[in-house]
Enzyme design. Structure first.
Site, PDB file in Angstrom:
ATOM      1  CG  HIS A  67      -2.074  -0.917   1.099  1.00 35.08           C
ATOM      2  ND1 HIS A  67      -3.130  -0.893   1.987  1.00 35.08           N
ATOM      3  CD2 HIS A  67      -2.366  -1.879   0.200  1.00 35.08           C
ATOM      4  CE1 HIS A  67      -4.022  -1.807   1.643  1.00 35.08           C
ATOM      5  NE2 HIS A  67      -3.568  -2.429   0.565  1.00 35.08           N
ATOM      6  CD  GLU A  69      -1.683   4.898   3.202  1.00 38.81           C
ATOM      7  OE1 GLU A  69      -2.758   5.510   3.162  1.00 38.81           O
ATOM      8  OE2 GLU A  69      -1.538   3.771   2.684  1.00 38.81           O
TER       9      GLU A  69
END
Length: 183
Positions: A67, A69
């Site tokens: 992902h 982040e």
């Protein structure tokens, strides 16, 4: 600022360029029908200094169904002390640069609310940001319940991270997130 409040002040101008950079990152993401396309920018805010972009990331950028982040954090955490010192010059502390010191001054700009649960079994992005002990998370739009019920913002707020819902780019962030999903 409450968890559900949105910026409506001059702070918008402070955050807009970085959230737009996160949207640019989301555009690099390979769309798939079973996941969102998300972008993230990590910005250090040191005293008496202009904001410094430390790293950027997007969904599925790195190997392993990653992902945005988590990718941005992985990149900044892999920096050596000399690399950190070149990014943040002059280094404001007497000690040798250590990423943990810098992360406490970081704002994470993310186009979509950081996930609180992963169906893949990988660690959730909200947990990664909490572990990193970032200062604030500026979010473009709440994660829709397309796949899971997301409580990333609440989880981060409960851990002491300031959560800011950025008003003004919600539709752009949602469109970027869902660009491969059937309507």
């Amino acid at each position: 600022m409450t968890l559900t409040s949105k910026l409506q002040t001059s702070e918008e101008h402070e955050h807009d360029p970085f959230l737009r950079q996160a949207l640019e990152q989301a555009a690099f993401c390979e769309p798939v029908p079973t996941a969102f396309c998300v972008g993230c920018v990590l910005v250090a805010r040191l005293p008496d200094s202009e904001p410094i972009v430390l790293s950027k990331g997007f969904s599925r950028e790195l190997t392993g169904n990653t992902h945005a982040e988590a990718n941005a954090l992985a990149k900044v955490e892999s920096l050596s002390s000399p690399q950190l010192q070149s990014l943040v010059s002059p280094w404001p502390w007497e000690a040798v640069p250590v990423i943990e010191d810098l992360l406490r001054l970081v704002d994470a700009y993310t186009t979509l609310e950081p996930c609180s649960v992963r169906t893949s079994g990988l660690p959730a992005c909200a947990d990664a940001l909490i572990r990193a002990r970032i200062r604030r998370c500026i979010i473009g739009v709440r994660e829709p319940d397309d796949f899971v019920k997301c409580e990333g913002a609440l989880k981060m707020k409960d851990a002491g991270i300031e959560v800011i819902w950025y008003g003004g780019l919600e539709q752009e962030c949602l469109d970027a997130a869902r660009r491969s999903h059937p309507i």
